[in-house]
Design a protein around this motif. Sequence first.
Motif, PDB file in Angstrom:
ATOM      1  N   ASP A   1     -42.220 -17.001  27.329  1.00 56.20           N
ATOM      2  CA  ASP A   1     -41.781 -18.262  26.731  1.00 56.20           C
ATOM      3  C   ASP A   1     -40.640 -18.819  27.583  1.00 56.20           C
ATOM      4  N   ARG A   2     -40.968 -19.777  28.438  1.00 61.76           N
ATOM      5  CA  ARG A   2     -39.971 -20.235  29.406  1.00 61.76           C
ATOM      6  C   ARG A   2     -38.882 -21.105  28.794  1.00 61.76           C
ATOM      7  N   SER A   3     -39.101 -21.632  27.581  1.00 52.56           N
ATOM      8  CA  SER A   3     -38.051 -22.500  27.036  1.00 52.56           C
ATOM      9  C   SER A   3     -36.947 -21.702  26.340  1.00 52.56           C
TER      10      SER A   3
ATOM     11  N   THR B   1     -30.017 -27.589  35.652  1.00 51.16           N
ATOM     12  CA  THR B   1     -29.725 -28.953  35.191  1.00 51.16           C
ATOM     13  C   THR B   1     -29.900 -29.095  33.682  1.00 51.16           C
ATOM     14  N   ARG B   2     -30.815 -28.346  33.072  1.00 55.95           N
ATOM     15  CA  ARG B   2     -31.029 -28.473  31.620  1.00 55.95           C
ATOM     16  C   ARG B   2     -30.089 -27.607  30.787  1.00 55.95           C
ATOM     17  N   THR B   3     -29.490 -26.556  31.422  1.00 56.37           N
ATOM     18  CA  THR B   3     -28.686 -25.627  30.605  1.00 56.37           C
ATOM     19  C   THR B   3     -27.303 -25.303  31.190  1.00 56.37           C
TER      20      THR B   3
ATOM     21  N   PRO C   1     -15.938 -23.209  22.767  1.00 56.10           N
ATOM     22  CA  PRO C   1     -17.200 -23.420  22.050  1.00 56.10           C
ATOM     23  C   PRO C   1     -18.188 -22.280  22.287  1.00 56.10           C
ATOM     24  N   HIS C   2     -19.156 -22.141  21.385  1.00 56.14           N
ATOM     25  CA  HIS C   2     -20.283 -21.227  21.617  1.00 56.14           C
ATOM     26  C   HIS C   2     -20.993 -21.669  22.893  1.00 56.14           C
ATOM     27  N   GLN C   3     -21.335 -20.693  23.735  1.00 51.45           N
ATOM     28  CA  GLN C   3     -21.856 -21.002  25.075  1.00 51.45           C
ATOM     29  C   GLN C   3     -23.388 -20.963  25.066  1.00 51.45           C
ATOM     30  N   ALA C   4     -24.006 -21.983  24.480  1.00 47.70           N
ATOM     31  CA  ALA C   4     -25.469 -21.979  24.379  1.00 47.70           C
ATOM     32  C   ALA C   4     -26.111 -22.757  25.517  1.00 47.70           C
ATOM     33  N   ASN C   5     -25.532 -23.911  25.807  1.00 48.01           N
ATOM     34  CA  ASN C   5     -26.142 -24.809  26.785  1.00 48.01           C
ATOM     35  C   ASN C   5     -25.048 -25.795  27.190  1.00 48.01           C
ATOM     36  N   ALA C   6     -24.813 -25.939  28.501  1.00 49.68           N
ATOM     37  CA  ALA C   6     -23.723 -26.815  28.966  1.00 49.68           C
ATOM     38  C   ALA C   6     -23.909 -28.246  28.479  1.00 49.68           C
TER      39      ALA C   6
ATOM     40  N   ASP D   1     -43.147 -19.712  34.927  1.00 49.10           N
ATOM     41  CA  ASP D   1     -43.338 -20.979  35.619  1.00 49.10           C
ATOM     42  C   ASP D   1     -42.073 -21.824  35.417  1.00 49.10           C
ATOM     43  N   THR D   2     -41.034 -21.512  36.186  1.00 44.91           N
ATOM     44  CA  THR D   2     -39.767 -22.238  36.077  1.00 44.91           C
ATOM     45  C   THR D   2     -39.075 -22.206  37.428  1.00 44.91           C
ATOM     46  N   ASN D   3     -37.907 -22.815  37.512  1.00 50.79           N
ATOM     47  CA  ASN D   3     -37.160 -22.782  38.772  1.00 50.79           C
ATOM     48  C   ASN D   3     -35.672 -22.985  38.492  1.00 50.79           C
TER      49      ASN D   3
ATOM     50  N   ASN E   1     -37.220 -23.453  17.972  1.00 50.48           N
ATOM     51  CA  ASN E   1     -37.535 -24.861  18.165  1.00 50.48           C
ATOM     52  C   ASN E   1     -36.331 -25.451  18.895  1.00 50.48           C
ATOM     53  N   GLY E   2     -36.417 -25.431  20.232  1.00 44.94           N
ATOM     54  CA  GLY E   2     -35.270 -25.794  21.072  1.00 44.94           C
ATOM     55  C   GLY E   2     -34.699 -27.168  20.764  1.00 44.94           C
ATOM     56  N   LYS E   3     -35.575 -28.133  20.570  1.00 42.91           N
ATOM     57  CA  LYS E   3     -35.107 -29.506  20.326  1.00 42.91           C
ATOM     58  C   LYS E   3     -34.353 -29.619  19.000  1.00 42.91           C
ATOM     59  N   ALA E   4     -34.902 -28.954  17.952  1.00 45.94           N
ATOM     60  CA  ALA E   4     -34.244 -29.008  16.638  1.00 45.94           C
ATOM     61  C   ALA E   4     -32.866 -28.343  16.705  1.00 45.94           C
TER      62      ALA E   4
ATOM     63  N   GLY F   1     -25.010 -16.843  30.618  1.00 40.25           N
ATOM     64  CA  GLY F   1     -26.048 -17.274  29.685  1.00 40.25           C
ATOM     65  C   GLY F   1     -25.491 -17.231  28.270  1.00 40.25           C
ATOM     66  N   ASN F   2     -26.393 -17.372  27.312  1.00 35.76           N
ATOM     67  CA  ASN F   2     -26.005 -17.359  25.904  1.00 35.76           C
ATOM     68  C   ASN F   2     -26.089 -15.928  25.380  1.00 35.76           C
ATOM     69  N   THR F   3     -24.931 -15.332  25.105  1.00 32.59           N
ATOM     70  CA  THR F   3     -24.917 -13.959  24.580  1.00 32.59           C
ATOM     71  C   THR F   3     -24.665 -13.969  23.066  1.00 32.59           C
TER      72      THR F   3
HETATM   73  O1  UT7 Z   1     -27.406 -20.108  20.226  1.00 33.03           O
HETATM   74  C1  UT7 Z   1     -28.378 -21.044  19.904  1.00 33.03           C
HETATM   75  C2  UT7 Z   1     -29.506 -20.882  20.869  1.00 33.03           C
HETATM   76  N1  UT7 Z   1     -30.403 -21.970  21.092  1.00 33.03           N
HETATM   77  C3  UT7 Z   1     -30.097 -23.144  21.670  1.00 33.03           C
HETATM   78  O2  UT7 Z   1     -28.956 -23.469  21.892  1.00 33.03           O
HETATM   79  C4  UT7 Z   1     -31.259 -24.012  22.048  1.00 33.03           C
HETATM   80  C5  UT7 Z   1     -30.915 -25.460  22.152  1.00 33.03           C
HETATM   81  N2  UT7 Z   1     -31.954 -26.164  22.918  1.00 33.03           N
HETATM   82  C6  UT7 Z   1     -31.918 -26.217  24.263  1.00 33.03           C
HETATM   83  O3  UT7 Z   1     -31.027 -25.704  24.903  1.00 33.03           O
HETATM   84  C7  UT7 Z   1     -33.019 -27.013  24.946  1.00 33.03           C
HETATM   85  O4  UT7 Z   1     -33.817 -27.653  23.985  1.00 33.03           O
HETATM   86  C8  UT7 Z   1     -33.912 -26.141  25.885  1.00 33.03           C
HETATM   87  C9  UT7 Z   1     -33.109 -25.672  27.110  1.00 33.03           C
HETATM   88  C10 UT7 Z   1     -34.456 -24.942  25.133  1.00 33.03           C
HETATM   89  C11 UT7 Z   1     -35.085 -26.985  26.388  1.00 33.03           C
HETATM   90  O5  UT7 Z   1     -34.580 -28.118  27.071  1.00 33.03           O
HETATM   91  P1  UT7 Z   1     -35.154 -29.569  26.768  1.00 33.03           P
HETATM   92  O6  UT7 Z   1     -34.442 -30.506  27.631  1.00 33.03           O
HETATM   93  O7  UT7 Z   1     -35.068 -29.787  25.275  1.00 33.03           O
HETATM   94  O8  UT7 Z   1     -36.650 -29.427  27.257  1.00 33.03           O
HETATM   95  P2  UT7 Z   1     -37.996 -29.684  26.457  1.00 33.03           P
HETATM   96  O9  UT7 Z   1     -38.255 -28.594  25.469  1.00 33.03           O
HETATM   97  O10 UT7 Z   1     -37.990 -31.111  25.983  1.00 33.03           O
HETATM   98  O11 UT7 Z   1     -39.077 -29.607  27.597  1.00 33.03           O
HETATM   99  C12 UT7 Z   1     -39.196 -30.616  28.599  1.00 33.03           C
HETATM  100  C13 UT7 Z   1     -40.239 -30.160  29.588  1.00 33.03           C
HETATM  101  C14 UT7 Z   1     -41.541 -29.715  28.926  1.00 33.03           C
HETATM  102  O12 UT7 Z   1     -42.595 -30.073  29.784  1.00 33.03           O
HETATM  103  P3  UT7 Z   1     -43.507 -31.355  29.449  1.00 33.03           P
HETATM  104  O13 UT7 Z   1     -44.097 -31.070  28.102  1.00 33.03           O
HETATM  105  O14 UT7 Z   1     -42.552 -32.524  29.444  1.00 33.03           O
HETATM  106  O15 UT7 Z   1     -44.487 -31.372  30.574  1.00 33.03           O
HETATM  107  C15 UT7 Z   1     -41.419 -28.205  28.926  1.00 33.03           C
HETATM  108  O16 UT7 Z   1     -42.676 -27.554  28.945  1.00 33.03           O
HETATM  109  O17 UT7 Z   1     -39.746 -29.033  30.335  1.00 33.03           O
HETATM  110  C16 UT7 Z   1     -40.688 -27.965  30.226  1.00 33.03           C
HETATM  111  N3  UT7 Z   1     -39.929 -26.721  30.258  1.00 33.03           N
HETATM  112  C17 UT7 Z   1     -39.629 -26.081  31.396  1.00 33.03           C
HETATM  113  N4  UT7 Z   1     -39.906 -26.365  32.681  1.00 33.03           N
HETATM  114  C18 UT7 Z   1     -39.448 -25.509  33.600  1.00 33.03           C
HETATM  115  C19 UT7 Z   1     -39.419 -26.035  29.212  1.00 33.03           C
HETATM  116  N5  UT7 Z   1     -38.773 -24.951  29.656  1.00 33.03           N
HETATM  117  C20 UT7 Z   1     -38.904 -24.958  31.007  1.00 33.03           C
HETATM  118  C21 UT7 Z   1     -38.426 -24.097  32.016  1.00 33.03           C
HETATM  119  N6  UT7 Z   1     -38.723 -24.410  33.305  1.00 33.03           N
HETATM  120  N7  UT7 Z   1     -37.697 -22.993  31.771  1.00 33.03           N
END
Ligand code: UT7
Length: 332
Positions: free
Chosen positions: A150-152, A36-38, A258-263, A28-30, A223-226, A288-290
């Motif tokens: 796990d869509r996040s 925009t988030r990554t 930099p490490h390419q995790a998220n723009a 369930d994503t698009n 824990n994406g936020k942490a 993506g993040n490799t």
């Molecule tokens: O090498 C190290 C690897 N890890 C990282 O670098 C992770 C670092 N963290 C991140 O990149 C970000 O935290 C994520 C990309 C994982 C998540 O982005 P976010 O802006 O922190 O989103 P969020 O977890 O705050 O979620 C916001 C909303 C939630 O919905 P509700 O609760 O507000 O209704 C999520 O359920 O977005 C939802 N969501 C999605 N929606 C559509 C989470 N993932 C998705 C998705 N598609 N893929």
Amino acid sequence: MRGIKIIGTGMYVPEIVASNDWLSTILDTNDEWIYTRTGIRERRISADKPNYYMAEQAALAAVKDSGIDPAEIDLVLAATCSPDFFYPALSCLVQHTVGAENAAAFDINSACTGFINALDTASRFLQDSDYRNILIVASERLAPHCDYTDRSASILFGDGAGAAVVTKSDKPMWSYLSAKGDYFNALYCKVDHSRSNCPLLEPDTLPEGIIDTESKTHTLQMNGKAVYKFAVDAMQTAVNKVLEKSGLTKEDIDLYIPHQANARIIESAVKGLGLPEEKVYVNLENRGNTSSACIPTCLAELGESGRLKEGMKICLVGFGAGLTSGAIVFEQ
Ligand code: UT7
């Protein structure tokens, strides 16, 4: 002087492209949310080639690029957190394939910070006259680790490998490495011991914060936020610390990788540090993040396009599970 020179680079990218649109068919994503988030549009998935195959291809390319005889390689270091085998080490398979018959070999696992820790280790080995050329390969096949419900987390990661051959240089190098083990449960993948048939085994005693159910064992838990918050701070700290050690200014650096995790993580760190965007190399849109392979694949792309020039001052900065982080500054 603890200097290194990169004399060859190589990379391997799997053929299968997994676009955001494709992910939208299973999750369930698009595309709009993910981009925009990554900043990621697509990543590669190694459907049938194991990690060691990708590592070997990248390593063979780097050795060829370096022009040295594989017999002149004294050490093979492999950085990976997604090996095909617990043992032997990935580096041993690579050592065999590239024909580095005189080389020692061992692996380094500090997840996405792996290449930085390996390069730092290489520079210290090169201080010893027994070691002249070191092959570093960072290779990750994370698709089998990801939980595609796990869509996040699953949208972030891709598979690939990058490699570099390094030799001692009389130019300077500085590093800053760090680990914050108190964040160990922010990003982990637990080994599945439940298949053991040892009659004495009971369920593992787990550290606090590690979840071990059938669906969560052997898959990446994050824990994406942490991690996000840690990453933005850690990248800035690492760059500031390494520059402080070097006596160089932010402006003295020609290229930041930099490490390419998220723009968004990269943008926030770059903004916080006040770096000029044109000096920051980013390739995550199509990769993506490799994990540990991010930085060496950037180096390989830069090498291939002729942008890796003699005398350049380069800053590598990364973070990953552990949580670990680090930065290296060197003059090529
Ligand atoms: O090498 C190290 C690897 N890890 C990282 O670098 C992770 C670092 N963290 C991140 O990149 C970000 O935290 C994520 C990309 C994982 C998540 O982005 P976010 O802006 O922190 O989103 P969020 O977890 O705050 O979620 C916001 C909303 C939630 O919905 P509700 O609760 O507000 O209704 C999520 O359920 O977005 C939802 N969501 C999605 N929606 C559509 C989470 N993932 C998705 C998705 N598609 N893929």
